[in-house]
Design a protein around this motif. Structure first.
Motif, PDB file in Angstrom:
ATOM      1  N   ILE A   1      37.254  40.426  38.534  1.00 54.03           N
ATOM      2  CA  ILE A   1      38.872  40.990  39.274  1.00 54.03           C
ATOM      3  C   ILE A   1      39.907  40.221  40.182  1.00 54.03           C
ATOM      4  O   ILE A   1      40.819  39.570  40.375  1.00 54.03           O
ATOM      5  CB  ILE A   1      38.955  42.818  40.212  1.00 54.03           C
ATOM      6  CG1 ILE A   1      39.198  43.616  39.627  1.00 54.03           C
ATOM      7  CG2 ILE A   1      39.791  42.834  41.772  1.00 54.03           C
ATOM      8  CD1 ILE A   1      38.105  44.913  40.260  1.00 54.03           C
ATOM      9  N   PHE A   2      39.068  38.797  40.969  1.00 52.97           N
ATOM     10  CA  PHE A   2      39.340  37.906  41.959  1.00 52.97           C
ATOM     11  C   PHE A   2      39.642  36.426  40.253  1.00 52.97           C
ATOM     12  O   PHE A   2      40.563  36.723  41.154  1.00 52.97           O
ATOM     13  CB  PHE A   2      38.018  37.326  41.984  1.00 52.97           C
ATOM     14  CG  PHE A   2      38.723  36.143  42.754  1.00 52.97           C
ATOM     15  CD1 PHE A   2      39.068  35.959  43.591  1.00 52.97           C
ATOM     16  CD2 PHE A   2      38.412  34.704  42.186  1.00 52.97           C
ATOM     17  CE1 PHE A   2      39.187  34.557  44.393  1.00 52.97           C
ATOM     18  CE2 PHE A   2      37.832  34.308  42.403  1.00 52.97           C
ATOM     19  CZ  PHE A   2      39.086  33.807  43.549  1.00 52.97           C
ATOM     20  N   ASP A   3      38.723  36.842  39.257  1.00 48.85           N
ATOM     21  CA  ASP A   3      40.112  35.632  38.221  1.00 48.85           C
ATOM     22  C   ASP A   3      41.102  36.254  37.841  1.00 48.85           C
ATOM     23  O   ASP A   3      42.032  35.053  38.322  1.00 48.85           O
ATOM     24  CB  ASP A   3      38.235  35.741  37.628  1.00 48.85           C
ATOM     25  CG  ASP A   3      38.694  34.657  36.150  1.00 48.85           C
ATOM     26  OD1 ASP A   3      39.573  33.279  37.304  1.00 48.85           O
ATOM     27  OD2 ASP A   3      39.285  35.395  35.383  1.00 48.85           O
ATOM     28  N   MET A   4      41.111  37.217  37.816  1.00 54.00           N
ATOM     29  CA  MET A   4      42.321  37.832  36.862  1.00 54.00           C
ATOM     30  C   MET A   4      42.806  37.675  38.542  1.00 54.00           C
ATOM     31  O   MET A   4      44.601  36.833  37.627  1.00 54.00           O
ATOM     32  CB  MET A   4      42.055  38.674  36.286  1.00 54.00           C
ATOM     33  CG  MET A   4      43.773  39.854  35.945  1.00 54.00           C
ATOM     34  SD  MET A   4      43.238  42.102  36.266  1.00 54.00           S
ATOM     35  CE  MET A   4      43.604  42.033  37.369  1.00 54.00           C
ATOM     36  N   THR A   5      43.403  37.807  39.632  1.00 55.86           N
ATOM     37  CA  THR A   5      44.513  38.184  40.499  1.00 55.86           C
ATOM     38  C   THR A   5      45.232  35.968  40.862  1.00 55.86           C
ATOM     39  O   THR A   5      45.713  35.972  40.723  1.00 55.86           O
ATOM     40  CB  THR A   5      43.496  38.877  41.794  1.00 55.86           C
ATOM     41  OG1 THR A   5      43.411  40.324  41.461  1.00 55.86           O
ATOM     42  CG2 THR A   5      45.102  38.911  42.591  1.00 55.86           C
ATOM     43  N   PHE A   6      43.471  35.619  41.198  1.00 48.95           N
ATOM     44  CA  PHE A   6      44.161  34.010  41.181  1.00 48.95           C
ATOM     45  C   PHE A   6      44.589  33.722  39.865  1.00 48.95           C
ATOM     46  O   PHE A   6      45.149  33.322  40.488  1.00 48.95           O
ATOM     47  CB  PHE A   6      42.348  33.744  41.676  1.00 48.95           C
ATOM     48  CG  PHE A   6      42.705  32.115  41.037  1.00 48.95           C
ATOM     49  CD1 PHE A   6      43.101  31.578  42.767  1.00 48.95           C
ATOM     50  CD2 PHE A   6      42.228  31.150  40.605  1.00 48.95           C
ATOM     51  CE1 PHE A   6      43.106  30.780  43.299  1.00 48.95           C
ATOM     52  CE2 PHE A   6      41.911  30.165  40.367  1.00 48.95           C
ATOM     53  CZ  PHE A   6      43.094  29.909  42.174  1.00 48.95           C
ATOM     54  N   VAL A   7      44.168  33.873  38.611  1.00 51.89           N
ATOM     55  CA  VAL A   7      44.646  33.283  37.664  1.00 51.89           C
ATOM     56  C   VAL A   7      45.981  33.638  37.356  1.00 51.89           C
ATOM     57  O   VAL A   7      47.401  33.082  37.163  1.00 51.89           O
ATOM     58  CB  VAL A   7      44.583  33.467  35.890  1.00 51.89           C
ATOM     59  CG1 VAL A   7      44.664  32.605  34.997  1.00 51.89           C
ATOM     60  CG2 VAL A   7      42.942  32.762  36.511  1.00 51.89           C
ATOM     61  N   THR A   8      47.029  35.294  37.644  1.00 46.30           N
ATOM     62  CA  THR A   8      47.869  35.390  38.012  1.00 46.30           C
ATOM     63  C   THR A   8      48.542  34.811  38.697  1.00 46.30           C
ATOM     64  O   THR A   8      49.922  34.508  38.872  1.00 46.30           O
ATOM     65  CB  THR A   8      47.627  37.156  38.111  1.00 46.30           C
ATOM     66  OG1 THR A   8      46.922  37.649  36.447  1.00 46.30           O
ATOM     67  CG2 THR A   8      49.285  37.928  37.617  1.00 46.30           C
ATOM     68  N   ILE A   9      48.446  34.600  40.261  1.00 47.70           N
ATOM     69  CA  ILE A   9      49.409  34.288  41.175  1.00 47.70           C
ATOM     70  C   ILE A   9      49.503  32.598  40.498  1.00 47.70           C
ATOM     71  O   ILE A   9      50.828  32.432  41.397  1.00 47.70           O
ATOM     72  CB  ILE A   9      48.130  34.421  42.729  1.00 47.70           C
ATOM     73  CG1 ILE A   9      48.538  36.054  42.881  1.00 47.70           C
ATOM     74  CG2 ILE A   9      48.850  34.134  43.744  1.00 47.70           C
ATOM     75  CD1 ILE A   9      47.815  36.408  43.850  1.00 47.70           C
ATOM     76  N   THR A  10      48.231  32.216  40.718  1.00 48.30           N
ATOM     77  CA  THR A  10      48.097  30.331  40.322  1.00 48.30           C
ATOM     78  C   THR A  10      49.828  30.421  38.927  1.00 48.30           C
ATOM     79  O   THR A  10      50.611  29.437  39.386  1.00 48.30           O
ATOM     80  CB  THR A  10      47.192  30.172  40.385  1.00 48.30           C
ATOM     81  OG1 THR A  10      47.036  30.289  39.546  1.00 48.30           O
ATOM     82  CG2 THR A  10      46.261  29.746  41.422  1.00 48.30           C
ATOM     83  N   ARG A  11      49.545  31.432  38.218  1.00 51.42           N
ATOM     84  CA  ARG A  11      50.734  30.980  37.407  1.00 51.42           C
ATOM     85  C   ARG A  11      51.845  31.196  37.122  1.00 51.42           C
ATOM     86  O   ARG A  11      52.689  30.779  36.712  1.00 51.42           O
ATOM     87  CB  ARG A  11      50.301  31.662  35.450  1.00 51.42           C
ATOM     88  CG  ARG A  11      48.817  30.863  34.715  1.00 51.42           C
ATOM     89  CD  ARG A  11      49.261  31.677  33.857  1.00 51.42           C
ATOM     90  NE  ARG A  11      47.681  31.523  33.423  1.00 51.42           N
ATOM     91  CZ  ARG A  11      46.105  31.862  32.442  1.00 51.42           C
ATOM     92  NH1 ARG A  11      47.372  32.913  31.443  1.00 51.42           N
ATOM     93  NH2 ARG A  11      45.603  31.282  31.932  1.00 51.42           N
ATOM     94  N   LEU A  12      52.143  32.802  38.061  1.00 54.60           N
ATOM     95  CA  LEU A  12      53.523  32.752  38.366  1.00 54.60           C
ATOM     96  C   LEU A  12      53.808  31.818  39.557  1.00 54.60           C
ATOM     97  O   LEU A  12      54.914  31.933  39.380  1.00 54.60           O
ATOM     98  CB  LEU A  12      53.457  34.473  39.465  1.00 54.60           C
ATOM     99  CG  LEU A  12      53.096  35.645  38.315  1.00 54.60           C
ATOM    100  CD1 LEU A  12      53.240  37.037  38.565  1.00 54.60           C
ATOM    101  CD2 LEU A  12      54.261  35.692  36.884  1.00 54.60           C
TER     102      LEU A  12
END
Length: 189
Positions: A92-103
Motif C-alpha cells: 500500500i505504501f509503495d503504490m501510494t508513494f509511486v502514484t503521488i510522486t508521479r502525479l
C-alpha cells in the motif's frame, strides 16, 4: 499465509481454503523472481493478485463479523479490519508513494517506471537488486509477524470472551492490536 492465519483465527475457514494455495503459488513464484529474475509478475499478474487479496480481506472481515455476531466476541471484527491494511502496509505504501510522486512530476501513474521503492532502495543501498529484495523480504517478514500476533490476539479474545465471559478483556486485546498496529506503521515510515 499470514492472512490465512487471521482468517482461521476469525472463523473464516472458507477464505483459508483458497488463501493457502495462493500463498504456496506466490512462494513458488518468489523463488524464480529473486534477482536475477527469470520470471516477472507483470501488470496482469499484479492486478489479479491485488484483486484476490482484496477479496480475501473482504471475506475475512465478513467472516470475522459473522463469527463475532454468533459468539458475541468484540475483538474479532475490529482486529481483522485493522490487521488487514497493516499486513499489506508495504504494498500500500509503495503504490501510494509511486502514484503521488508521479502525479507531482506530471507523469501518468499507470505507466511503468523505475521509481518504485525497491528501485530506490537498490540505489540507496548501493548493493544492487538482491540486497533490495532481501530488505523488502525483511519488511514483509515483520508485517507477517505482526499478522501472526494479530491472529493470536483474535483467537485469545474469542476464547476468553466465550469461555470466561471476559468481554472487557477481549476489548482490551483489540485495543492492544490497534496500538501495536499503529506502532508498527509508525516504525515502517
Amino acid at each position: 499465509a499470514g492472512l490465512a492465519l487471521i482468517a482461521s483465527a476469525a472463523g473464516g475457514h472458507d477464505v483459508v481454503a483458497w488463501l493457502l494455495p495462493l500463498a504456496g503459488a506466490l512462494l513458488g513464484y518468489l523463488v524464480f523472481n529473486f534477482p536475477p529474475a527469470r520470471i516477472f509478475l507483470g501488470d496482469a499478474g499484479s492486478l489479479m493478485l491485488g484483486g484476490a487479496l482484496a477479496a480475501a480481506g473482504w471475506g475475512l472481515a465478513s467472516s470475522a463479523a459473522g463469527a463475532a455476531a454468533a459468539s458475541e466476541t468484540p475483538a474479532a471484527p475490529g482486529a481483522a479490519w485493522i490487521a488487514l491494511p497493516l499486513a499489506m502496509a508495504y504494498p500500500i505504501f509503495d503504490m501510494t508513494f509511486v502514484t503521488i510522486t508521479r502525479l507531482k512530476r506530471g507523469q501518468s501513474p499507470w505507466v511503468g517506471g523505475k521509481d518504485h521503492t525497491t528501485h530506490r532502495l537498490a540505489t540507496r543501498l548501493g548493493r544492487g537488486k538482491r540486497a533490495a529484495a532481501l530488505a523488502v523480504y525483511g519488511l514483509s517478514l515483520l508485517g507477517a509477524l505482526y499478522v501472526v500476533w494479530a491472529a493470536w490476539l483474535i483467537w485469545l479474545g474469542r476464547v476468553l470472551a466465550r469461555s470466561c465471559g471476559m468481554e472487557e478483556l477481549a476489548r482490551w486485546l483489540a485495543a492492544m492490536l490497534v496500538l501495536g498496529g499503529l506502532l508498527n506503521a509508525a516504525a515502517a515510515v
